[in-house]
Design a protein around this motif. Sequence first.
Motif, PDB file in Angstrom:
ATOM      1  N   GLN A  16       0.482  12.445  -9.675  1.00 52.12           N
ATOM      2  CA  GLN A  16       1.765  12.063 -10.259  1.00 52.12           C
ATOM      3  C   GLN A  16       2.530  11.200  -9.276  1.00 52.12           C
ATOM      4  O   GLN A  16       2.454  11.404  -8.063  1.00 52.12           O
ATOM      5  CB  GLN A  16       2.597  13.305 -10.580  1.00 52.12           C
ATOM      6  CG  GLN A  16       1.863  14.301 -11.470  1.00 52.12           C
ATOM      7  CD  GLN A  16       2.720  15.518 -11.743  1.00 52.12           C
ATOM      8  OE1 GLN A  16       3.870  15.377 -12.132  1.00 52.12           O
ATOM      9  NE2 GLN A  16       2.157  16.685 -11.530  1.00 52.12           N
ATOM     10  N   THR A  17       3.254  10.217  -9.813  1.00 50.64           N
ATOM     11  CA  THR A  17       4.115   9.406  -8.967  1.00 50.64           C
ATOM     12  C   THR A  17       5.517   9.472  -9.518  1.00 50.64           C
ATOM     13  O   THR A  17       5.723   9.610 -10.718  1.00 50.64           O
ATOM     14  CB  THR A  17       3.633   7.947  -8.922  1.00 50.64           C
ATOM     15  OG1 THR A  17       3.640   7.417 -10.257  1.00 50.64           O
ATOM     16  CG2 THR A  17       2.236   7.855  -8.337  1.00 50.64           C
ATOM     17  N   ASP A  19       9.194   7.311  -9.085  1.00 57.25           N
ATOM     18  CA  ASP A  19       9.933   6.205  -8.500  1.00 57.25           C
ATOM     19  C   ASP A  19      11.251   6.686  -7.953  1.00 57.25           C
ATOM     20  O   ASP A  19      11.954   7.483  -8.589  1.00 57.25           O
ATOM     21  CB  ASP A  19      10.196   5.124  -9.560  1.00 57.25           C
ATOM     22  CG  ASP A  19       8.952   4.307  -9.830  1.00 57.25           C
ATOM     23  OD1 ASP A  19       8.027   4.361  -9.002  1.00 57.25           O
ATOM     24  OD2 ASP A  19       8.918   3.618 -10.867  1.00 57.25           O
ATOM     25  N   GLU A  53       4.527   4.726  -1.530  1.00 55.64           N
ATOM     26  CA  GLU A  53       4.109   3.373  -1.882  1.00 55.64           C
ATOM     27  C   GLU A  53       5.330   2.459  -1.899  1.00 55.64           C
ATOM     28  O   GLU A  53       6.419   2.866  -2.328  1.00 55.64           O
ATOM     29  CB  GLU A  53       3.410   3.366  -3.243  1.00 55.64           C
ATOM     30  CG  GLU A  53       2.158   4.248  -3.286  1.00 55.64           C
ATOM     31  CD  GLU A  53       1.461   4.179  -4.638  1.00 55.64           C
ATOM     32  OE1 GLU A  53       1.978   3.470  -5.536  1.00 55.64           O
ATOM     33  OE2 GLU A  53       0.407   4.816  -4.806  1.00 55.64           O
ATOM     34  N   TRP A  90       1.568  -3.012  -4.467  1.00 55.45           N
ATOM     35  CA  TRP A  90       1.906  -1.677  -3.948  1.00 55.45           C
ATOM     36  C   TRP A  90       1.116  -1.445  -2.657  1.00 55.45           C
ATOM     37  O   TRP A  90      -0.106  -1.480  -2.657  1.00 55.45           O
ATOM     38  CB  TRP A  90       1.544  -0.562  -4.949  1.00 55.45           C
ATOM     39  CG  TRP A  90       2.469  -0.472  -6.118  1.00 55.45           C
ATOM     40  CD1 TRP A  90       2.232  -0.862  -7.395  1.00 55.45           C
ATOM     41  CD2 TRP A  90       3.785   0.064  -6.082  1.00 55.45           C
ATOM     42  NE1 TRP A  90       3.312  -0.633  -8.194  1.00 55.45           N
ATOM     43  CE2 TRP A  90       4.306  -0.048  -7.399  1.00 55.45           C
ATOM     44  CE3 TRP A  90       4.598   0.595  -5.086  1.00 55.45           C
ATOM     45  CZ2 TRP A  90       5.579   0.373  -7.734  1.00 55.45           C
ATOM     46  CZ3 TRP A  90       5.861   1.014  -5.438  1.00 55.45           C
ATOM     47  CH2 TRP A  90       6.364   0.901  -6.733  1.00 55.45           C
ATOM     48  N   ARG A 165       8.003   4.555  -4.249  1.00 51.96           N
ATOM     49  CA  ARG A 165       7.696   5.731  -5.047  1.00 51.96           C
ATOM     50  C   ARG A 165       6.840   6.698  -4.226  1.00 51.96           C
ATOM     51  O   ARG A 165       6.222   6.308  -3.241  1.00 51.96           O
ATOM     52  CB  ARG A 165       6.978   5.364  -6.340  1.00 51.96           C
ATOM     53  CG  ARG A 165       5.569   4.801  -6.156  1.00 51.96           C
ATOM     54  CD  ARG A 165       5.014   4.278  -7.469  1.00 51.96           C
ATOM     55  NE  ARG A 165       3.659   3.779  -7.328  1.00 51.96           N
ATOM     56  CZ  ARG A 165       3.042   3.075  -8.283  1.00 51.96           C
ATOM     57  NH1 ARG A 165       3.668   2.794  -9.430  1.00 51.96           N
ATOM     58  NH2 ARG A 165       1.793   2.656  -8.085  1.00 51.96           N
ATOM     59  N   VAL A 167       3.795   9.637  -4.220  1.00 51.89           N
ATOM     60  CA  VAL A 167       2.628  10.174  -4.921  1.00 51.89           C
ATOM     61  C   VAL A 167       2.621  11.680  -4.672  1.00 51.89           C
ATOM     62  O   VAL A 167       2.550  12.125  -3.516  1.00 51.89           O
ATOM     63  CB  VAL A 167       1.324   9.544  -4.388  1.00 51.89           C
ATOM     64  CG1 VAL A 167       0.125  10.117  -5.138  1.00 51.89           C
ATOM     65  CG2 VAL A 167       1.379   8.026  -4.539  1.00 51.89           C
TER      66      VAL A 167
END
Length: 741
Positions: A16-17, A19, A53, A90, A165, A167
């Motif tokens: 899952q990421t 932002d 990222e 990214w 963002r 991870v």
Amino acid sequence: MALLLLVALPSAASAQTVDLTPSDGTPSNDTLYWSVRGYQFTVTQEVSIEAAEWFVDVPNGGSVAARLYDASGNQLAAGTVSAGDGTEKWHISQLSYTLQANTTYTVAFYCDSVSTTYFDYQHNPTQPFSAGNGLFTNIYNRSANSSTADTYPDYQGNTWAPMIRLVLGDDTDGDGIFDTSDNCPTVANASQLDTDGDGAGDACDDDDDGDTVADTADNCPLTANTNQTDTDGDGAGDVCDDDDDGDAVADTADNCPLAANANQTDTDGDGIGDACDDDDDGDTIADTADNCPMTANTNQTDTDGDDAGDVCDDDDDGDTVADTADNCPMTANTNQTDTDGDGAGDECDDDDDGDTIADTADNCPGVPNANQEDLDGDGAGDVCDDDDDGDTVADTADNCPMTANTDQTDTDGDGDGDACDGDDDEDGVVDTLDNCPTTPNAAQTDTDGDDAGDACDDDDDGDTVADTADNCPLVANIDQADNDGDGAGDACDADDDNDTFADTLDNCPGVPNDTQVDTDGDGQGDACDEDDDDDGVLDVDDNCATEPNDTQADADGDGTGDVCDDDDDGDTIADTADNCPLVANTDQTDTDNDGTGDACEDDTDGDGIGDDGDASGTAGDNACADAVVTDCDDNCPGIANPDQFDADGDGMGDACDDDDDGDTVADTVDNCPQTPNTDQADGDADDIGDACDDVDDSPAQLGTGSAADSGCGCSSTQGPSNAALALLVLLGLVGLRRRRR
């Protein structure tokens, strides 16, 4: 520049990421874009991050890397470096860390040098926002440039923003709880219910209540009940059953929740039903012991002992006559006798004969006798007593009818029993004065003065030993001691021990000792003296019983004290010949031949240096250093060496050291025994090693070879200089001095 991209939480079992870029607008200033390189945020639950990222264009040769800080600016984790290639994309920096719930962090990116210094991040506090469905809150952009941060525009209406963002770790079961926090990571359970608090959610726990009984077998799977008690056997354990006894009365209203009693009978009204009340009538007597369990009778009176208490028994005295017809309802009297006809049966009438004397006081309760005459005072009135004197002999045959004398003894045969005869033995002394009233003894002799004359006393001396067994019948001696066993007790024997010495002259009157030996002259013979030598130690404990030795010294511990032991140290050498009489030394070694054996001498070799010269109590624990002779232990205790020389300082004096210089070459073969020279070099082959040869007259030294051979640049014909000769003499003197040591 990067377009705004918001990433929602993905489905289960995928990374899952989230932002950290605001979703409602971004700054439009390129300069500001590059200066904003981080975000501050707060997490609402524990969650693991795997990487950060940054969507940015990094030129070739450039690089970026992420750092994670706590709210105070302390670095918590450093991400991996991502190299630039000149394209906007990214850039991933691996950054593994578990974020704690309700904790504030800052994630930031560094360019090029990837500095580890936490620079002055500023933030705009006016527009906090949330992301990840509330997982991250109070998010602020962070800038490395204070001046640009001060002029940071509002988010609303802007179109560009730095994109960073995170991870996140996995949510395998997709229940919105990350695996690191999920108590059932592979079974969806958004509620995280954990009944027994064991860290395993109910959704994946096979024993929800933690009572060690599997849910599949547990009659109360959500309520701990290891014993699985199920009173009514309905399959629901008592701890979760609202009617444990299954009597259709709820436990909260049931006066016997664990004993079925639909009628709820409660005899004593104490709130506990009879079915489970161990005292139904409430009289404090348990039903199992209560003789009237349904009728209160605390005293448990049971007149006839038939186990039915009087309060519930219609024949209290158990005489088969009902209480309502019984003239003595509380006293058994089946025949219902009533002597005086007053309506009260004799068994319960306190005056059976009606003579006004209560039966309890009446000496003839069945025969009226108001005067209560009782000649023998036996409690039976004369009117109903055929033995007035109570001697079991009927008055008609009694030789003393008015005086009790069951045996009817008539010593003098005059027809009057002794009991009523004034002088039973006809010895002229009336019985009231006679000390033997039934044995003639006109003299009235009474040796022990016990008022029983000897003529009729079986213990004349009153010592409780009968005369027939008494070894001194006329002298009291309860213990009957007869020391010499001659049949005459000591109390009346002039020589108790039968050793021919009268007790008045015998120094041990109770112990035979015809020699009368008295070692310590204390007037008490040795035969009976517990301390023959009077040294304060009892003979039984004295290791020299006849020689005073109050210290009980026994050097060799053989049980014989030194004062009477001819070998005190027990080494088989008589004290008179032993050079260490108090220290065992069978070999009698005397190194210095001074007459004192080594075993008891502190200077074994007699060189004036003590074996324990420093008086530490342990010989050899502080060996004398080279030439030191005071406050130290002899470094050769078995060989005299008053100088204590120790060339190699190994703690063993030269006198007893077979390698004085400690070079591992024995002195007997060492060409420099006082100077270490393991290689034994001897350039001139004179058997004196170079290390201690003051005159090394090798060819090179003497100049016997050519100038080229010597390597000194001098003429081959040139002899040693005066200075060289002087130096050789000096070295010889030094060597001589060393050898003398």
